[in-house]
Write a protein that holds these residues in place. Structure first.
Motif, PDB file in Angstrom:
ATOM      1  N   GLY A 105      -2.302   2.417  -0.247  1.00  0.00           N
ATOM      2  CA  GLY A 105      -3.419   1.839   0.502  1.00  0.00           C
ATOM      3  C   GLY A 105      -3.056   1.629   1.958  1.00  0.00           C
ATOM      4  O   GLY A 105      -1.957   2.005   2.405  1.00  0.00           O
ATOM      5  N   HIS A 106      -3.976   1.039   2.705  1.00  0.00           N
ATOM      6  CA  HIS A 106      -3.754   0.811   4.135  1.00  0.00           C
ATOM      7  C   HIS A 106      -4.607  -0.368   4.579  1.00  0.00           C
ATOM      8  O   HIS A 106      -5.711  -0.557   4.067  1.00  0.00           O
ATOM      9  CB  HIS A 106      -4.124   2.064   4.933  1.00  0.00           C
TER      10      HIS A 106
ATOM     11  N   LEU B 202      -8.459  -0.401   5.332  1.00  0.00           N
ATOM     12  CA  LEU B 202      -9.485  -0.518   4.284  1.00  0.00           C
ATOM     13  C   LEU B 202     -10.268  -1.818   4.408  1.00  0.00           C
ATOM     14  O   LEU B 202     -11.463  -1.861   4.088  1.00  0.00           O
ATOM     15  CB  LEU B 202      -8.839  -0.430   2.895  1.00  0.00           C
TER      16      LEU B 202
ATOM     17  N   THR C  29     -15.340  -0.595   1.001  1.00  0.00           N
ATOM     18  CA  THR C  29     -14.204   0.159   0.469  1.00  0.00           C
ATOM     19  C   THR C  29     -13.848  -0.336  -0.940  1.00  0.00           C
ATOM     20  O   THR C  29     -13.410   0.452  -1.780  1.00  0.00           O
ATOM     21  CB  THR C  29     -12.976   0.078   1.393  1.00  0.00           C
TER      22      THR C  29
ATOM     23  N   ALA D 183      -6.478   6.798   1.716  1.00  0.00           N
ATOM     24  CA  ALA D 183      -6.527   5.847   2.833  1.00  0.00           C
ATOM     25  C   ALA D 183      -5.314   6.021   3.744  1.00  0.00           C
ATOM     26  O   ALA D 183      -5.432   5.950   4.978  1.00  0.00           O
ATOM     27  CB  ALA D 183      -6.593   4.417   2.310  1.00  0.00           C
TER      28      ALA D 183
ATOM     29  N   ALA E   4      -5.711   7.015   7.626  1.00  0.00           N
ATOM     30  CA  ALA E   4      -5.204   6.122   8.665  1.00  0.00           C
ATOM     31  C   ALA E   4      -4.379   6.877   9.694  1.00  0.00           C
ATOM     32  O   ALA E   4      -4.251   6.444  10.841  1.00  0.00           O
ATOM     33  CB  ALA E   4      -4.363   5.013   8.036  1.00  0.00           C
TER      34      ALA E   4
ATOM     35  N   PHE F  64     -11.533   5.947  10.816  1.00  0.00           N
ATOM     36  CA  PHE F  64     -10.873   5.814   9.515  1.00  0.00           C
ATOM     37  C   PHE F  64     -11.871   6.057   8.383  1.00  0.00           C
ATOM     38  O   PHE F  64     -11.580   6.775   7.418  1.00  0.00           O
ATOM     39  CB  PHE F  64     -10.273   4.409   9.385  1.00  0.00           C
ATOM     40  N   HIS F  65     -13.039   5.478   8.501  1.00  0.00           N
ATOM     41  CA  HIS F  65     -14.086   5.623   7.491  1.00  0.00           C
ATOM     42  C   HIS F  65     -14.442   7.109   7.292  1.00  0.00           C
ATOM     43  O   HIS F  65     -14.504   7.606   6.165  1.00  0.00           O
ATOM     44  CB  HIS F  65     -15.302   4.808   7.961  1.00  0.00           C
TER      45      HIS F  65
ATOM     46  N   LEU G  61     -11.679   9.043   5.597  1.00  0.00           N
ATOM     47  CA  LEU G  61     -11.512   8.793   4.153  1.00  0.00           C
ATOM     48  C   LEU G  61     -12.146   9.910   3.317  1.00  0.00           C
ATOM     49  O   LEU G  61     -11.568  10.356   2.323  1.00  0.00           O
ATOM     50  CB  LEU G  61     -12.189   7.472   3.762  1.00  0.00           C
TER      51      LEU G  61
END
Lengths: 264, 264, 264
Positions: free
Chosen positions: A184-185, A188, A194, A228, A232, A241-242, A245
């Motif tokens: 993960g990141h 998020l 998310t 993610a 990132a 970022f969105h 994804l």
């Protein structure tokens, strides 16, 4: 017990299961696009007149209470009971449980009347549903007194289903066996929905691997986490970022996924 | 009277106020992400069963009539009255007032029954609500006979609240004092819901600075305008501009914001 | 019969027609932004209390059944009848017809009670509506026994309107005359709501060229396809492709559009 996210992803992309989602207005486009980017087929349908027909075509059902109202609750119960009767896997995302009693009560009612396979929420939401003190501000978990790994295991035992408590480390447990996911990141947390996407992808993985739901749930979270991490890499902020994804979900390579997934 | 958008932004990011939004289907994801990118917490909830509970947790309430229907009007009134009773700041975005009598009448009803802190709309919408001739095509202001600065001041006097008329130059007035904001970019007109985002961010700033709402409203518009200027820098068109807006909001530096804000 | 997408686009950008859309929750933001990027003005309104007033202001009406419920069906019929009475062009997108009887029956009811100008769907949806065997999984057309060009022509004859069957090659027919469109990109299938966007843009083109609806429908699909080709150029996956679509729509040059459109 086999944890093999790459293999599950490969099966999912081959079979393209339909994942029926009765979800909130805020994230419908996002969870549909995440489902599609991963390789499954999303369908959104919430009318009492059709949810039982639609879920009969589906490999999994995802129920999300993020923007509730009575007709939607009724639809979730109808679809959930139909899915239970057909032994179709069901994910419940109790968005905002703990913030208002309407949300808490609805999540409890669904858990009582529907055979939920996986409950996926943040620590505050899950704590609320098992009667542990928690602070939920809107849809954000602010604080709980519980250690997340213990919360997942206790909730799994108490609710009789698999519970996924997501956060910096995700904890998935059926009350007896537990898995943790360290992918993960932090970006998020900067994009709305998310968590809802994680629930949708959990539905996709359950549709591909219905006989090992604990493993499937952990694999879904690891897969989303790896995507993610990729997204990132080139992101300048939450907006890029969105977008990244979806690119990352579609570009996931099953073989490297197995190497990169940090499931224990 | 202190205009200091950077300081307000700093407070907002520290306190992370919850901003309850009852808004339209088109922009829910967008206003939630703009709120989150700025540094506050959004929550969308519209059921009669929970809006009073939810608004009690919030630092501000944003009402937006962009895709109305009777249960939503009822929810806006319930939440608005509860917020009024608790002296929680309220923003009203009268999307499309003037295009249909249903929208005009609903906006008027909310203004009458709720203590609206800031009304934020385009010139056509605001003119309609104070009885000045205007042409509104769908949700776009096509023409009014008024000078925007005078319209804002007259509307502030007539409605007894702060009125923000946004356009190439934004004008904010409580009927006695007025501020103008010269930040922004023409690409804002190429993305749907940027007006709604401006209203959501106005709610965020009111939550951070409830005692100086005129200043807070102008600061919000300047902040959004500065983010738009940043987003326009690398944009190839409305799609990449839209994505860049979230990146820019999250990247805003309070110190340079004070320098760049063009509030008079 | 004149096929000239560039000229229609030029007219559309000059006149900026309002396109009233009663569409599904998943794609509202997307179709609004596509409409705006092309150069027209979108408005979303679905309340029984205002749809007749709103459609009276519009150059075209787009009805999309992607997330149906009874109040929305009622609104579509009210708006559709009002548009029919005023001879305003109407597009119907029968999302998921064939997947549930509620969707199939609603699409048939709209076709019976409203003067639909253009029906735009995938092969499975259109086949279902003319009684040809088809497999529709959720909102995806999986298989039909028909050749798409023949399906469009047969549906045009049987339904008495223009039918656009979209896919790798799009086929548009009024039952007597037929056009095919060979623009587009496979990434369109990786983003949810691109079919809905094609329907929205068909509404825009009908508003600009109401007297030649067959040509306008083919021009709209060619225009969307050319934008998709441009967006695919720099895309890294479905996320960046989606964003690039809006940039590409806004950047379309009418002259090169005429050269690049592959309409036969």
């Amino acid at each position: 017990m086999t944890v093999a996210p790459g293999e599950t992803l490969r099966m999912l992309r081959e079979r393209k299961p339909l994942v029926h989602q009765i979800t909130n207005y805020v994230v419908m486009n996002e969870t549909a696009n995440a489902t599609l980017a991963l390789g499954a087929l999303p369908v959104m349908a919430h009318a009492r007149e059709e949810v039982e027909d639609m879920v009969a075509l589906a490999g999994a059902l995802v129920l999300n209470i993020g923007t509730l109202s009575p007709p939607w609750v009724e639809a979730m119960l109808l679809a959930g009971r139909a899915a239970s009767a057909r032994r179709i896997s069901i994910v419940l995302d109790p968005v905002g449980a703990g913030a208002t009693s309407y949300r808490t009560d609805t999540a409890r009612r669904i858990l009582a009347e529907v055979d939920v396979t996986v409950l996926r929420g943040n620590a505050g939401e899950v704590a609320t549903l098992v009667g542990v003190q928690a602070e939920v501000r809107g849809v954000e978990s602010i604080a709980t007194g519980s250690v997340p790994a213990e919360l997942a295991a206790a909730a799994g035992r108490s609710l009789g289903c698999i519970v996924a408590v997501t956060g910096p480390i995700d904890h998935v447990s059926d009350g007896r066996r537990s898995l943790s996911v360290a992918n993960g990141h932090e970006l998020l947390a900067g994009v709305t929905g998310t968590g809802c996407m994680a629930s949708a992808l959990t539905g996709c993985f359950l549709a591909a691997k219905p006989d090992e739901p604990l493993e499937a749930a952990a694999e879904a979270l690891a897969t989303f986490g790896v995507a993610a991490e990729d997204a990132a890499h080139d992101a300048k902020g939450p907006g890029s970022f969105h977008v990244g994804l979806y690119d990352a979900l579609a570009a996931l390579d099953p073989e490297s996924l197995d190497v990169r997934a940090r499931i224990e």
